[in-house]
Design an enzyme around this catalytic site. Structure first.
Site, PDB file in Angstrom:
ATOM      1  N   TYR A 140     -27.825  35.148  37.557  1.00  0.00           N
ATOM      2  CA  TYR A 140     -28.293  34.091  38.462  1.00  0.00           C
ATOM      3  C   TYR A 140     -29.223  33.102  37.752  1.00  0.00           C
ATOM      4  O   TYR A 140     -29.477  32.017  38.260  1.00  0.00           O
ATOM      5  CB  TYR A 140     -29.009  34.678  39.686  1.00  0.00           C
ATOM      6  CG  TYR A 140     -28.099  35.459  40.617  1.00  0.00           C
ATOM      7  CD1 TYR A 140     -26.713  35.456  40.434  1.00  0.00           C
ATOM      8  CD2 TYR A 140     -28.612  36.182  41.674  1.00  0.00           C
ATOM      9  CE1 TYR A 140     -25.881  36.174  41.276  1.00  0.00           C
ATOM     10  CE2 TYR A 140     -27.782  36.907  42.525  1.00  0.00           C
ATOM     11  CZ  TYR A 140     -26.421  36.896  42.317  1.00  0.00           C
ATOM     12  OH  TYR A 140     -25.601  37.600  43.152  1.00  0.00           O
ATOM     13  N   LYS A 191     -21.832  48.194  34.226  1.00  0.00           N
ATOM     14  CA  LYS A 191     -20.394  48.039  33.966  1.00  0.00           C
ATOM     15  C   LYS A 191     -20.249  48.140  32.447  1.00  0.00           C
ATOM     16  O   LYS A 191     -19.722  47.238  31.782  1.00  0.00           O
ATOM     17  CB  LYS A 191     -19.927  46.683  34.527  1.00  0.00           C
ATOM     18  CG  LYS A 191     -18.428  46.493  34.544  1.00  0.00           C
ATOM     19  CD  LYS A 191     -17.705  47.305  35.595  1.00  0.00           C
ATOM     20  CE  LYS A 191     -16.212  47.072  35.515  1.00  0.00           C
ATOM     21  NZ  LYS A 191     -15.425  48.013  36.325  1.00  0.00           N
ATOM     22  N   ASP A 223     -18.183  49.567  40.222  1.00  0.00           N
ATOM     23  CA  ASP A 223     -17.056  49.685  41.157  1.00  0.00           C
ATOM     24  C   ASP A 223     -17.058  51.064  41.819  1.00  0.00           C
ATOM     25  O   ASP A 223     -16.856  51.197  43.028  1.00  0.00           O
ATOM     26  CB  ASP A 223     -15.718  49.394  40.453  1.00  0.00           C
ATOM     27  CG  ASP A 223     -15.604  50.027  39.076  1.00  0.00           C
ATOM     28  OD1 ASP A 223     -16.626  50.461  38.521  1.00  0.00           O
ATOM     29  OD2 ASP A 223     -14.482  50.094  38.545  1.00  0.00           O
ATOM     30  N   ASP A 247     -27.616  42.638  44.403  1.00  0.00           N
ATOM     31  CA  ASP A 247     -27.457  41.730  45.541  1.00  0.00           C
ATOM     32  C   ASP A 247     -26.346  42.259  46.452  1.00  0.00           C
ATOM     33  O   ASP A 247     -26.502  42.384  47.680  1.00  0.00           O
ATOM     34  CB  ASP A 247     -27.089  40.346  44.979  1.00  0.00           C
ATOM     35  CG  ASP A 247     -27.127  39.250  46.023  1.00  0.00           C
ATOM     36  OD1 ASP A 247     -27.522  39.532  47.152  1.00  0.00           O
ATOM     37  OD2 ASP A 247     -26.745  38.111  45.694  1.00  0.00           O
ATOM     38  N   ASP A 251     -26.830  44.833  50.113  1.00  0.00           N
ATOM     39  CA  ASP A 251     -26.355  44.392  51.427  1.00  0.00           C
ATOM     40  C   ASP A 251     -25.367  45.403  52.012  1.00  0.00           C
ATOM     41  O   ASP A 251     -25.394  45.690  53.206  1.00  0.00           O
ATOM     42  CB  ASP A 251     -25.689  43.012  51.334  1.00  0.00           C
ATOM     43  CG  ASP A 251     -26.681  41.890  51.629  1.00  0.00           C
ATOM     44  OD1 ASP A 251     -27.895  42.158  51.560  1.00  0.00           O
ATOM     45  OD2 ASP A 251     -26.255  40.771  51.923  1.00  0.00           O
TER      46      ASP A 251
END
Ligand code: NAD
Length: 356
Positions: A140, A191, A223, A247, A251
């Site tokens: 980000y 990852k 994943d 992020d 959620d």
């Protein structure tokens, strides 16, 4: 020494829910909690008063405080303003200005509310996990970024996932410290099979782990972590991950519980100062009606007691008081189910204070 709390109610239901959280802090003060509270403006309220969503003066007061308690910002009144003075900019400015790099998002499902989840009660009832998300680095913020036009006229968009070792080390330490205060299990999500930067992430986390021999560390690809969160979320205690993975996963984890009005959050700096806020927004649809659930904000106070004010016993008391009011069958409209007693914002806050 007396600790200082800057209270920033913000907009919409922020004013109503923070008032209930302040009642809880006042009650604890009578039992010996040594804090002083002062109030400030953020979001649309600040834009109305000062033309900007967070003044430098308020940011300075936040820097001088030991902890910040925030309600929520935003609402239709300010949606057509230029982006630079929209309420949400105030949030970004305070997070960056206080260098809050460690974002703590618990997902707790009280057994009393197990029906609120879309998952089967036996999968989620009693869930209590904490996602620690790196908040100020990663893709980000990474450079270079942008959209450019190539020689053949086609556009190419790009962002950069970048972490330094020291950035990984500080978020890892933050997560290990939190694991030590909880169930002593930490799962680092990466990852590493595809992204070199997260291969390094994994190495740094392994290195930091040597300083925390009591914590059981595991690693999981993102994943698989997403899959495990909806398959068997109770296997997790603390998860730590990058800004973008966090992020998304936080959620998803929040929604396992099905009740947005129940979930607190914290964002910490390197020295333990923190900003504490419910994960929900200013809920303009119910603002000013005394309907909002104040429990997420009250549970944010519990996090503040645990992580910034070093009062773990008082944190436990607040969390137990919340459980007690749920046991009594008290429910705001958002968590109401048949057979319970529907209450408003202030009644719920008063019940928590009484349970304390
Ligand atoms: P929201 O979280 O405000 O509301 C979503 C839904 O959940 C609404 O139906 C609302 O009534 C309900 N809800 C939220 N909190 C509740 C509570 N405590 N008790 C009962 N019901 C509750 O999200 P939104 O509607 O997408 O956004 C509204 C405004 O809030 C926007 O201006 C948005 O930008 C802002 N926002 C602010 C923050 C923040 O301050 N951290 C976070 C998200 C959204």
């Amino acid at each position: 020494m007396t600790k200082r709390i800057l209270v920033l109610p913000g907009d919409g239901i922020g004013l109503e829910i923070v008032a209930e959280a302040v009642k809880v802090i006042e009650a604890l003060k009578q039992d010996g909690l040594d804090v002083e509270m002062e109030e400030g403006l953020i979001g649309g309220a600040s834009t109305d008063a000062h033309g900007e969503p967070l003044t430098d003066e308020t940011l300075e007061r936040a820097r001088a405080a030991d902890a910040v308690l925030l309600g929520a910002v935003g609402g239709p009144k300010w949606e057509s303003l230029p982006i630079a003075i929209r309420p949400e900019k105030g949030l970004l400015k305070i997070r960056a200005g206080l260098e809050l790099f460690s974002n703590l998002r618990p997902a707790i499902l009280y057994p009393q509310l197990a029906d609120a989840s879309t998952l089967k009660p036996e999968v989620v009832s009693g869930l209590d996990l904490m996602i620690v998300r790196e908040l100020t680095g990663g893709i980000y913020f990474g450079q270079p970024r942008g959209v450019e036009t190539m020689e053949n006229g086609e556009r190419r968009g790009f962002n950069t996932l970048v972490y330094t070792e020291s950035e990984v080390e500080r978020i890892a330490r933050s997560a290990f410290d939190i694991a030590m205060k909880r169930g002593k299990k930490l799962c680092s999500v990466d990852k590493a099979n595809v992204l070199e930067v997260t291969e390094m992430w994994r190495e740094v986390v392994e290195r930091v782990a040597k300083d925390y021999p009591e914590v059981e560390l595991s690693h999981m690809y993102v994943d698989n972590a997403a899959m495990q969160l909806v398959r068997a979320p109770k296997q997790f205690d603390v998860m730590v991950t990058t800004n973008m993975f966090g992020d998304i996963l936080s959620d998803a984890a929040a929604m396992l519980t099905g009740s947005i009005g129940m979930l607190p959050s914290a964002s910490l700096d390197a020295g333990g100062k923190g900003m504490y806020e419910p994960i929900h927004g200013s809920a303009p649809d119910i603002a000013g009606q005394g309907l909002a659930n104040p429990l997420a904000t009250i549970l944010s106070v519990a996090m503040m007691l645990r992580y910034s004010l070093n009062e773990p016993a008082m944190a436990d008391r607040v969390e137990k008081a919340v459980e007690q009011v749920l046991d009594q069958g008290l429910r705001t409209a958002d968590i109401y189910s048949e057979g319970c007693k529907k209450v408003g914002t202030a009644e719920m806050g008063d019940a928590v204070v009484a349970a304390l």
